[in-house]
Write a protein that holds these residues in place. Structure first.
Motif, PDB file in Angstrom:
ATOM      1  N   GLN A   1       3.046 -12.251  -3.495  1.00  0.00           N
ATOM      2  CA  GLN A   1       1.768 -11.946  -2.847  1.00  0.00           C
ATOM      3  C   GLN A   1       1.989 -11.336  -1.469  1.00  0.00           C
ATOM      4  O   GLN A   1       1.290 -10.407  -1.076  1.00  0.00           O
ATOM      5  CB  GLN A   1       0.920 -13.209  -2.747  1.00  0.00           C
ATOM      6  N   ALA A   2       2.952 -11.859  -0.735  1.00  0.00           N
ATOM      7  CA  ALA A   2       3.251 -11.319   0.592  1.00  0.00           C
ATOM      8  C   ALA A   2       3.759  -9.879   0.476  1.00  0.00           C
ATOM      9  O   ALA A   2       3.381  -9.014   1.274  1.00  0.00           O
ATOM     10  CB  ALA A   2       4.279 -12.199   1.304  1.00  0.00           C
ATOM     11  N   MET A   3       4.605  -9.606  -0.509  1.00  0.00           N
ATOM     12  CA  MET A   3       5.122  -8.245  -0.703  1.00  0.00           C
ATOM     13  C   MET A   3       3.986  -7.284  -1.052  1.00  0.00           C
ATOM     14  O   MET A   3       3.979  -6.138  -0.610  1.00  0.00           O
ATOM     15  CB  MET A   3       6.182  -8.218  -1.804  1.00  0.00           C
ATOM     16  N   ARG A   4       3.006  -7.752  -1.834  1.00  0.00           N
ATOM     17  CA  ARG A   4       1.889  -6.888  -2.213  1.00  0.00           C
ATOM     18  C   ARG A   4       0.992  -6.562  -1.018  1.00  0.00           C
ATOM     19  O   ARG A   4       0.222  -5.609  -1.075  1.00  0.00           O
ATOM     20  CB  ARG A   4       1.092  -7.515  -3.345  1.00  0.00           C
ATOM     21  N   ARG A   5       1.096  -7.332   0.056  1.00  0.00           N
ATOM     22  CA  ARG A   5       0.321  -7.046   1.264  1.00  0.00           C
ATOM     23  C   ARG A   5       0.936  -5.916   2.086  1.00  0.00           C
ATOM     24  O   ARG A   5       0.280  -5.353   2.952  1.00  0.00           O
ATOM     25  CB  ARG A   5       0.236  -8.292   2.146  1.00  0.00           C
ATOM     26  N   LEU A   6       2.198  -5.608   1.827  1.00  0.00           N
ATOM     27  CA  LEU A   6       2.871  -4.528   2.543  1.00  0.00           C
ATOM     28  C   LEU A   6       2.424  -3.183   1.982  1.00  0.00           C
ATOM     29  O   LEU A   6       2.043  -3.078   0.816  1.00  0.00           O
ATOM     30  CB  LEU A   6       4.387  -4.652   2.398  1.00  0.00           C
ATOM     31  N   SER A   7       2.527  -2.147   2.799  1.00  0.00           N
ATOM     32  CA  SER A   7       2.248  -0.807   2.288  1.00  0.00           C
ATOM     33  C   SER A   7       3.308  -0.453   1.249  1.00  0.00           C
ATOM     34  O   SER A   7       4.397  -1.027   1.234  1.00  0.00           O
ATOM     35  CB  SER A   7       2.272   0.213   3.432  1.00  0.00           C
ATOM     36  N   ARG A   8       3.014   0.497   0.402  1.00  0.00           N
ATOM     37  CA  ARG A   8       3.966   0.896  -0.641  1.00  0.00           C
ATOM     38  C   ARG A   8       5.274   1.387  -0.028  1.00  0.00           C
ATOM     39  O   ARG A   8       6.349   1.090  -0.512  1.00  0.00           O
ATOM     40  CB  ARG A   8       3.369   1.989  -1.534  1.00  0.00           C
ATOM     41  N   ARG A   9       5.177   2.139   1.039  1.00  0.00           N
ATOM     42  CA  ARG A   9       6.374   2.683   1.682  1.00  0.00           C
ATOM     43  C   ARG A   9       7.227   1.566   2.276  1.00  0.00           C
ATOM     44  O   ARG A   9       8.441   1.544   2.104  1.00  0.00           O
ATOM     45  CB  ARG A   9       5.940   3.663   2.781  1.00  0.00           C
ATOM     46  N   THR A  10       6.569   0.621   2.963  1.00  0.00           N
ATOM     47  CA  THR A  10       7.289  -0.500   3.562  1.00  0.00           C
ATOM     48  C   THR A  10       7.906  -1.366   2.474  1.00  0.00           C
ATOM     49  O   THR A  10       9.054  -1.799   2.590  1.00  0.00           O
ATOM     50  CB  THR A  10       6.353  -1.332   4.466  1.00  0.00           C
ATOM     51  N   ARG A  11       7.173  -1.608   1.408  1.00  0.00           N
ATOM     52  CA  ARG A  11       7.709  -2.396   0.295  1.00  0.00           C
ATOM     53  C   ARG A  11       8.921  -1.698  -0.311  1.00  0.00           C
ATOM     54  O   ARG A  11       9.929  -2.338  -0.618  1.00  0.00           O
ATOM     55  CB  ARG A  11       6.657  -2.621  -0.788  1.00  0.00           C
ATOM     56  N   ALA A  12       8.853  -0.388  -0.451  1.00  0.00           N
ATOM     57  CA  ALA A  12       9.985   0.363  -0.997  1.00  0.00           C
ATOM     58  C   ALA A  12      11.207   0.215  -0.096  1.00  0.00           C
ATOM     59  O   ALA A  12      12.325   0.014  -0.589  1.00  0.00           O
ATOM     60  CB  ALA A  12       9.623   1.838  -1.162  1.00  0.00           C
ATOM     61  N   VAL A  13      11.008   0.279   1.224  1.00  0.00           N
ATOM     62  CA  VAL A  13      12.122   0.101   2.155  1.00  0.00           C
ATOM     63  C   VAL A  13      12.723  -1.290   2.010  1.00  0.00           C
ATOM     64  O   VAL A  13      13.941  -1.450   1.906  1.00  0.00           O
ATOM     65  CB  VAL A  13      11.677   0.349   3.618  1.00  0.00           C
ATOM     66  N   ILE A  14      11.879  -2.318   1.977  1.00  0.00           N
ATOM     67  CA  ILE A  14      12.362  -3.703   1.864  1.00  0.00           C
ATOM     68  C   ILE A  14      13.135  -3.890   0.558  1.00  0.00           C
ATOM     69  O   ILE A  14      14.223  -4.464   0.529  1.00  0.00           O
ATOM     70  CB  ILE A  14      11.189  -4.713   1.950  1.00  0.00           C
ATOM     71  N   VAL A  15      12.590  -3.381  -0.532  1.00  0.00           N
ATOM     72  CA  VAL A  15      13.245  -3.538  -1.839  1.00  0.00           C
ATOM     73  C   VAL A  15      14.576  -2.797  -1.880  1.00  0.00           C
ATOM     74  O   VAL A  15      15.591  -3.359  -2.290  1.00  0.00           O
ATOM     75  CB  VAL A  15      12.316  -3.069  -2.984  1.00  0.00           C
ATOM     76  N   LEU A  16      14.581  -1.547  -1.442  1.00  0.00           N
ATOM     77  CA  LEU A  16      15.820  -0.776  -1.492  1.00  0.00           C
ATOM     78  C   LEU A  16      16.866  -1.333  -0.529  1.00  0.00           C
ATOM     79  O   LEU A  16      18.049  -1.385  -0.848  1.00  0.00           O
ATOM     80  CB  LEU A  16      15.542   0.696  -1.167  1.00  0.00           C
ATOM     81  N   ARG A  17      16.429  -1.774   0.642  1.00  0.00           N
ATOM     82  CA  ARG A  17      17.370  -2.252   1.658  1.00  0.00           C
ATOM     83  C   ARG A  17      17.918  -3.637   1.335  1.00  0.00           C
ATOM     84  O   ARG A  17      19.109  -3.880   1.433  1.00  0.00           O
ATOM     85  CB  ARG A  17      16.664  -2.258   3.033  1.00  0.00           C
TER      86      ARG A  17
END
Length: 169
Positions: free
Chosen positions: A103-119
């Motif tokens: 749920q917390a990840m879904r609150r992030l913007s798509r771009r920010t979530r992509a950075v967090i996931v990839l990093r």
């Protein structure tokens, strides 16, 4: 010439679970992850013979496809905190934590979530994340910093301190 001639089938068989995990962390849903990965694999298969390094290329296709589909559909998914059954305490705690993180990840913007996931999930260096998302390393650092701060705020069990006016510090 088919995609299998160049090792596409072997590549997918070898890397499928890693790619599915990445897709899951981008989407937050097992079904959406499978759809995202399948769509990305079809796109990559068409260009397989022209791709030098398939993993970075496929990661970028997945991120772009995910962002594009989000812009197109922007559907709202309602999640509940009620579990149908309550298994053992340890498993239940992990499920609750996993759901809270999702749920917390879904609150992030798509771009920010992509950075967090990839990093942090795919464990890519900042330079690779920047290449994948076609942005600067500084932008990756900024998105990661803000995303992690947002996750900490959302997942923090203690309220944030207030200043003299009652505003959060």
């Amino acid at each position: 010439m088919t995609a299998d001639d160049g090792g596409f089938k072997e590549f997918v068989e070898t890397r499928y679970m890693d790619l599915l995990r990445l897709a899951y962390h981008l989407t937050g849903s097992a079904q959406e992850a499978e759809d995202l990965l399948q769509t990305a694999l079809v796109k990559v298969m068409r260009r397989w013979q022209r791709i030098d390094d398939p993993m970075p290329y496929l990661r970028r296709v997945m991120v772009n496809q995910h962002i594009t589909s989000w812009r197109r559909y922007r559907g709202v998914e309602v999640l509940t905190g009620d579990l149908p059954e309550r298994p053992g305490r340890d498993v239940a705690d992990r499920v609750v934590e996993h759901e809270a993180l999702g749920q917390a990840m879904r609150r992030l913007s798509r771009r920010t979530r992509a950075v967090i996931v990839l990093r942090y999930v795919a464990d890519l260096p900042e330079a690779e994340v920047a290449r994948t998302l076609d942005c600067s390393v500084g932008s990756v650092k900024s998105h990661a910093s803000r995303g992690l701060a947002r996750l900490r705020d959302v997942l923090s069990p203690t309220p944030r301190p207030m200043d003299a006016t009652g505003a959060e510090r």
